[in-house]
Design a protein around this motif. Structure first.
Motif, PDB file in Angstrom:
ATOM      1  N   VAL A  53       0.868  -1.159   0.080  1.00  0.00           N
ATOM      2  CA  VAL A  53      -0.198  -0.341  -0.263  1.00  0.00           C
ATOM      3  C   VAL A  53       1.114   1.143   0.070  1.00  0.00           C
ATOM      4  O   VAL A  53       0.276   1.956  -0.888  1.00  0.00           O
ATOM      5  CB  VAL A  53      -1.253   0.306   0.741  1.00  0.00           C
ATOM      6  N   ARG A  68       0.705   3.464  -2.750  1.00  0.00           N
ATOM      7  CA  ARG A  68       1.062   5.164  -3.084  1.00  0.00           C
ATOM      8  C   ARG A  68       2.081   5.922  -3.483  1.00  0.00           C
ATOM      9  O   ARG A  68       1.833   6.992  -4.336  1.00  0.00           O
ATOM     10  CB  ARG A  68       0.430   5.384  -1.907  1.00  0.00           C
ATOM     11  N   LYS A  72       1.609  11.902   7.114  1.00  0.00           N
ATOM     12  CA  LYS A  72       2.320  10.743   7.111  1.00  0.00           C
ATOM     13  C   LYS A  72       3.509  10.415   6.704  1.00  0.00           C
ATOM     14  O   LYS A  72       4.048   8.768   7.355  1.00  0.00           O
ATOM     15  CB  LYS A  72       1.958  10.477   5.252  1.00  0.00           C
ATOM     16  N   THR A  97      -0.502   3.938   7.545  1.00  0.00           N
ATOM     17  CA  THR A  97      -1.342   3.154   6.298  1.00  0.00           C
ATOM     18  C   THR A  97      -2.298   3.978   6.423  1.00  0.00           C
ATOM     19  O   THR A  97      -2.344   4.140   4.613  1.00  0.00           O
ATOM     20  CB  THR A  97      -1.243   1.990   6.621  1.00  0.00           C
ATOM     21  N   VAL A  98      -2.953   4.309   7.309  1.00  0.00           N
ATOM     22  CA  VAL A  98      -4.613   4.643   7.411  1.00  0.00           C
ATOM     23  C   VAL A  98      -4.359   6.341   6.353  1.00  0.00           C
ATOM     24  O   VAL A  98      -4.891   6.247   5.721  1.00  0.00           O
ATOM     25  CB  VAL A  98      -5.266   5.217   8.548  1.00  0.00           C
ATOM     26  N   THR A 120      -1.225   7.180   4.539  1.00  0.00           N
ATOM     27  CA  THR A 120      -0.547   7.136   3.620  1.00  0.00           C
ATOM     28  C   THR A 120      -2.440   6.803   2.601  1.00  0.00           C
ATOM     29  O   THR A 120      -2.184   7.944   1.386  1.00  0.00           O
ATOM     30  CB  THR A 120      -0.046   5.650   3.621  1.00  0.00           C
ATOM     31  N   ILE A 121      -3.038   5.898   3.021  1.00  0.00           N
ATOM     32  CA  ILE A 121      -4.203   5.800   1.498  1.00  0.00           C
ATOM     33  C   ILE A 121      -4.989   6.975   1.733  1.00  0.00           C
ATOM     34  O   ILE A 121      -5.716   7.806   0.241  1.00  0.00           O
ATOM     35  CB  ILE A 121      -5.079   4.800   2.135  1.00  0.00           C
ATOM     36  N   TRP A 122      -5.568   7.627   2.951  1.00  0.00           N
ATOM     37  CA  TRP A 122      -6.556   9.038   3.046  1.00  0.00           C
ATOM     38  C   TRP A 122      -5.760   9.794   2.244  1.00  0.00           C
ATOM     39  O   TRP A 122      -6.157  10.664   1.362  1.00  0.00           O
ATOM     40  CB  TRP A 122      -5.964   9.697   4.344  1.00  0.00           C
ATOM     41  N   GLY A 143      -2.974   9.567  -0.401  1.00  0.00           N
ATOM     42  CA  GLY A 143      -3.193   9.501  -1.878  1.00  0.00           C
ATOM     43  C   GLY A 143      -4.462   9.991  -2.447  1.00  0.00           C
ATOM     44  O   GLY A 143      -4.642  10.437  -3.914  1.00  0.00           O
ATOM     45  N   VAL A 144      -5.331   9.518  -1.609  1.00  0.00           N
ATOM     46  CA  VAL A 144      -6.986   8.927  -2.199  1.00  0.00           C
ATOM     47  C   VAL A 144      -7.359  10.838  -2.535  1.00  0.00           C
ATOM     48  O   VAL A 144      -7.708  11.521  -3.306  1.00  0.00           O
ATOM     49  CB  VAL A 144      -8.434   9.121  -1.710  1.00  0.00           C
TER      50      VAL A 144
END
Length: 196
Positions: A101, A105, A132, A176-177, A179-181, A183-184
């Motif tokens: 992930v 990203r 991040k 990780t959370v 990172t996703i946030w 990225g979106v």
């Protein structure tokens, strides 16, 4: 602040290059899962992380920001983070899906930035990216240390023992959370700008 026309060989850029040069040494240390190797790898990674802040601070303070530095600094950050995570994968210290992930990203966002820049578009980084990075750094230091440590060296008691692997995993979940946030968030900004 406009990018100054300065030579590549200035102190901030040298610090960035030293961070990249530290990667083979970090990888060599992490070939061994021992406590000592992990300690020195964590110390090296921590020092490299300090240079990440220091090079940007000095570049701004001294007024010697360069195109080379602006390009190389984020790459150096990503390389050393990914090197650390990949090297500890075989020892089972980090879930492979989390590494995937984080790596995915970075590849996607770097690619989108490249596309935007070819069109003359600059999409500013959000504070999420900074958070991040901070959480990734703290997580990796914990994962490199991995073993139990006693804050009070003269007292060996279970209640006074800190398991650094658990500390690292706690911060890696947060990283990780974010990172996703982030990225979106960047992807949404990219689509919005490109749509215009």
């Amino acid at each position: 602040m406009p990018v100054a026309n300065n030579p590549i060989w200035n102190i901030p850029n040298i610090l960035t290059l030293l961070r990249i040069a530290a990667i083979p040494l970090l990888a060599t240390l992490l070939l061994s899962p021992t406590r000592d190797a992990g300690f020195w790898a964590a110390a090296l990674f921590s020092a490299a992380s300090v240079t990440d802040w220091l090079d940007g601070y000095l570049a701004r303070r001294m007024g010697i920001e360069t195109v080379f530095g602006k390009f190389l600094d984020p790459i150096a950050d990503k390389l050393i983070v990914m090197a650390a995570l990949i090297m500890i994968l075989p020892f089972g210290r980090v879930p492979a899906w989390m590494v995937l992930v984080i790596l995915g990203r970075e590849i996607i966002i770097t690619g989108l930035r490249g596309i935007a820049s070819t069109e003359g578009i600059v999409i500013p980084a959000s504070d999420l990216g900074k958070y991040k990075t901070i959480f990734q750094i703290v997580a990796i230091i914990g994962l490199l240390l991995h073993y139990d440590y006693h804050p009070y060296f003269s007292i060996d008691h279970p209640l006074l023992t800190v398991n650094m692997h658990n500390v690292g995993m706690f911060y890696l979940w947060i990283a990780t959370v974010i990172t996703i946030w982030s990225g979106v968030d960047y992807l949404a900004k990219f689509i919005k700008v490109i749509a215009k």
